[in-house]
Design a protein around this motif. Structure first.
Motif, PDB file in Angstrom:
ATOM      1  N   ARG A 132       0.838  -1.212   0.000  1.00 51.51           N
ATOM      2  CA  ARG A 132       0.000   0.000   0.000  1.00 51.51           C
ATOM      3  C   ARG A 132       0.871   1.261   0.000  1.00 51.51           C
ATOM      4  N   PRO A 133       0.641   2.169  -0.954  1.00 50.04           N
ATOM      5  CA  PRO A 133       1.448   3.389  -1.007  1.00 50.04           C
ATOM      6  C   PRO A 133       1.408   4.195   0.303  1.00 50.04           C
ATOM      7  N   ALA A 134       0.242   4.276   0.942  1.00 50.48           N
ATOM      8  CA  ALA A 134       0.143   5.055   2.185  1.00 50.48           C
ATOM      9  C   ALA A 134       0.960   4.406   3.308  1.00 50.48           C
ATOM     10  N   VAL A 135       1.035   3.094   3.289  1.00 50.14           N
ATOM     11  CA  VAL A 135       1.835   2.394   4.297  1.00 50.14           C
ATOM     12  C   VAL A 135       3.317   2.690   4.055  1.00 50.14           C
ATOM     13  N   GLN A 136       3.716   2.626   2.792  1.00 50.52           N
ATOM     14  CA  GLN A 136       5.124   2.921   2.472  1.00 50.52           C
ATOM     15  C   GLN A 136       5.463   4.353   2.864  1.00 50.52           C
ATOM     16  N   ALA A 137       4.542   5.279   2.616  1.00 47.44           N
ATOM     17  CA  ALA A 137       4.797   6.688   2.972  1.00 47.44           C
ATOM     18  C   ALA A 137       4.846   6.852   4.496  1.00 47.44           C
ATOM     19  N   GLY A 138       3.895   6.259   5.184  1.00 48.25           N
ATOM     20  CA  GLY A 138       3.822   6.406   6.644  1.00 48.25           C
ATOM     21  C   GLY A 138       5.012   5.813   7.361  1.00 48.25           C
ATOM     22  N   MET A 139       5.570   4.751   6.802  1.00 47.09           N
ATOM     23  CA  MET A 139       6.721   4.096   7.436  1.00 47.09           C
ATOM     24  C   MET A 139       7.979   4.967   7.371  1.00 47.09           C
TER      25      MET A 139
END
Ligand SMILES: N[C@@H](CCC(=O)N[C@@H](CS)C(=O)NCC(=O)O)C(=O)O
Length: 207
Positions: free
Chosen positions: A192-199
């Protein structure tokens, strides 16, 4: 909004949720190793001296689970991460308590025991590893009916667990890697792009 955070699993839960909802905020890095969480300015936000802390105007929220539910209640009009359906919503709360009461503290204590320099306390390591093995068995049992996410659809329940289990996968910890449904779950969420960004939040550490 201001997110007081650090590059740790509890902070990443909040930044993933903010990214999933596409919300604008400022990430403020709290250098935990320098003890910044014990300074008066931080303690006035969170008497429990821990990140994450979210400031939204004059509302201050601490405890990662509370932050995710706050964001869901206030900003998730579509039910992207906090289900609208009351029964699923309650299951989301249930799994979030399970995470903060079980997975988080046990994995945290295990990490401390493993990182300790010099003579290792094997009794502590065995105890916390055994409990992590058991807790992972619970998640594996939930996922073993073939559902892609802990509630069936993606939700705060997944976000609460992901950053911790990401470390377990990365480190190749056997109590995690031997669970096939959990391994597939983590790969699914990692995409998930949002997961990659949030990490990646906070991206820069102050000197
Ligand atoms: N139950 C809390 C745990 C938060 C937590 O343990 N934060 C750690 C970093 S991952 C921390 O700030 N530790 C600093 C300290 O204990 O002084 C939550 O879910 O927000």
């Amino acid at each position: 909004m201001i997110l007081h955070t650090a590059p740790t699993p509890n902070g990443q839960k909040a930044s993933i949720a903010l990214a999933e909802l596409g919300l604008d905020y400022e990430a403020r890095y709290v250098p935990l190793l320098k003890g910044a969480q014990f300074e008066e300015a931080f303690l006035s936000l969170n008497p429990n001296h821990k990140i994450p802390v979210l400031e939204d105007g004059d509302q201050v929220i601490w405890e990662s689970g509370a932050i995710l539910f706050y964001l869901g209640e206030k900003y998730d009009t579509e039910g992207c991460i906090l289900p609208k359906e009351p029964r699923l919503r309650m299951e989301a709360l249930q799994l979030s308590f399970f995470q903060t009461g079980g997975v988080g503290p046990n994995f945290g204590r295990l990490g401390e025991a493993l990182q300790k320099e010099g003579a290792k306390n094997t009794e502590m390591i065995e105890k916390f590893e055994g409990e992590m093995e058991r807790l992972m068995g619970v998640l594996e049992r939930i996922l073993s009916d073939g559902r892609p996410y802990l509630l069936g659809t993606y939700s705060v329940a997944d976000i609460m667990h992901y950053p911790w289990l990401f470390i377990a996968q990365k480190e190749g910890l056997t109590w995690f890697t031997k669970k096939p449904s959990l391994m597939a779950w983590i790969d699914r969420i990692s995409e998930r792009p949002a997961v990659q960004a949030g990490m990646k939040v906070p991206s820069k550490k102050p000197q």
